[in-house]
Design an enzyme around this catalytic site. Sequence first.
Site, PDB file in Angstrom:
ATOM      1  N   ASN A  10       0.754  -1.100  -0.005  1.00  0.00           N
ATOM      2  CA  ASN A  10      -0.038   0.181  -0.034  1.00  0.00           C
ATOM      3  C   ASN A  10       0.898   1.171  -0.037  1.00  0.00           C
ATOM      4  O   ASN A  10       1.354   1.458   0.972  1.00  0.00           O
ATOM      5  CB  ASN A  10      -0.996  -0.012   1.090  1.00  0.00           C
ATOM      6  N   LYS A  12       0.113   4.291  -0.151  1.00  0.00           N
ATOM      7  CA  LYS A  12      -0.351   5.424   0.269  1.00  0.00           C
ATOM      8  C   LYS A  12      -0.241   6.702  -0.609  1.00  0.00           C
ATOM      9  O   LYS A  12      -0.262   6.297  -1.994  1.00  0.00           O
ATOM     10  CB  LYS A  12       0.135   5.828   1.677  1.00  0.00           C
ATOM     11  N   HIS A  95      -9.505   1.175   4.644  1.00  0.00           N
ATOM     12  CA  HIS A  95      -8.112   1.257   5.333  1.00  0.00           C
ATOM     13  C   HIS A  95      -8.478   2.351   6.696  1.00  0.00           C
ATOM     14  O   HIS A  95      -9.346   3.357   6.522  1.00  0.00           O
ATOM     15  CB  HIS A  95      -7.113   1.993   4.503  1.00  0.00           C
ATOM     16  N   GLU A  97      -6.899   4.720   7.544  1.00  0.00           N
ATOM     17  CA  GLU A  97      -6.452   5.942   7.526  1.00  0.00           C
ATOM     18  C   GLU A  97      -7.742   6.732   6.887  1.00  0.00           C
ATOM     19  O   GLU A  97      -7.987   7.796   7.055  1.00  0.00           O
ATOM     20  CB  GLU A  97      -5.402   6.238   6.600  1.00  0.00           C
ATOM     21  N   GLU A 167      -5.407  -5.080  10.393  1.00  0.00           N
ATOM     22  CA  GLU A 167      -4.643  -3.973  10.746  1.00  0.00           C
ATOM     23  C   GLU A 167      -4.818  -3.394  11.864  1.00  0.00           C
ATOM     24  O   GLU A 167      -5.595  -2.490  11.813  1.00  0.00           O
ATOM     25  CB  GLU A 167      -4.486  -3.171   9.507  1.00  0.00           C
ATOM     26  N   GLY A 173       2.355   2.200  10.296  1.00  0.00           N
ATOM     27  CA  GLY A 173       3.138   3.274  10.164  1.00  0.00           C
ATOM     28  C   GLY A 173       4.044   3.711  11.614  1.00  0.00           C
ATOM     29  O   GLY A 173       4.509   4.672  11.705  1.00  0.00           O
ATOM     30  N   SER A 213       3.284  -2.373  10.213  1.00  0.00           N
ATOM     31  CA  SER A 213       4.789  -2.341  10.272  1.00  0.00           C
ATOM     32  C   SER A 213       5.558  -3.809   9.804  1.00  0.00           C
ATOM     33  O   SER A 213       6.170  -4.293  10.690  1.00  0.00           O
ATOM     34  CB  SER A 213       5.031  -1.963  11.598  1.00  0.00           C
TER      35      SER A 213
END
Length: 248
Positions: A10, A12, A95, A97, A167, A173, A213
């Site tokens: 991904n 991003k 996701h 985010e 996730e 991250g 991560s």
Amino acid sequence: MLRKRLVAGNWKMNLTPSEAKKFVSELKGALINKDAEVLVCVPDIDITAVSEAVSGSDIKVGAQNMYFEEKGAFTGETSPLMLKDAGVCYVVIGHSERRAYFHETDEIVNKKVLKAVEQGIVPIVCVGETLDQREQGITVDLVRLQTKIALKGLTEKQVAEIVVAYEPVWAIGTGKTATSEQAEEVCAAIRNVIGEVYGKETAEKTRILYGGSVNGKNAAELFAMENIDGGLVGGASLKLEFADIVNC
Ligand code: PEP
């Protein structure tokens, strides 16, 4: 039941089309594992350049989001028809985010999942808890609910073909990876809830990824767990380290 491993990057909001092209050509040369499916989920503006750059390799191209309508007055959105025509075969949906910054609810995630499946794009449905929720002890309950709502309305056959990514938000991250036991516990819970709603046979076919991560050092241990069928990789997918993750 042998589920084909999937390692999905991904990117991003990183890499311009020309940077993307250059990176993919390097990545192609570094991949040696032919057993795992390899996917890069790229910004929409990079899709055409990356689709061209992956030609002659087994790397597939995915998107990071899509809208749940096919066309019309939805300024700034991207339709599944556009993604398909540009060569996309997977799309990340829900996701964390997008849930956090763009207010995507479980219901919106469900609409997008249904539309992606209807259009023949495989959704990678993201679920996961925040640190607060983990500390409160509600991780499994929450992830079960997220999964149930996201998949509502799909048939058993369709559920067998989609991908779910666990996730934990606190691991994305941050460099803090879930232990393989923590990741396995939740991935097993996801498989269980799919089994309860769609039958055990279906649940054995659905691929469940871990994301948060993942890097070249921890991937092998995570991917060796019974219910983890690969990874969704953010930061490390922007480096050639992504090839190490795939090759492991
Ligand atoms: C992600 O973006 O889905 C992700 C898991 O990011 P990272 O690997 O950087 O934690």
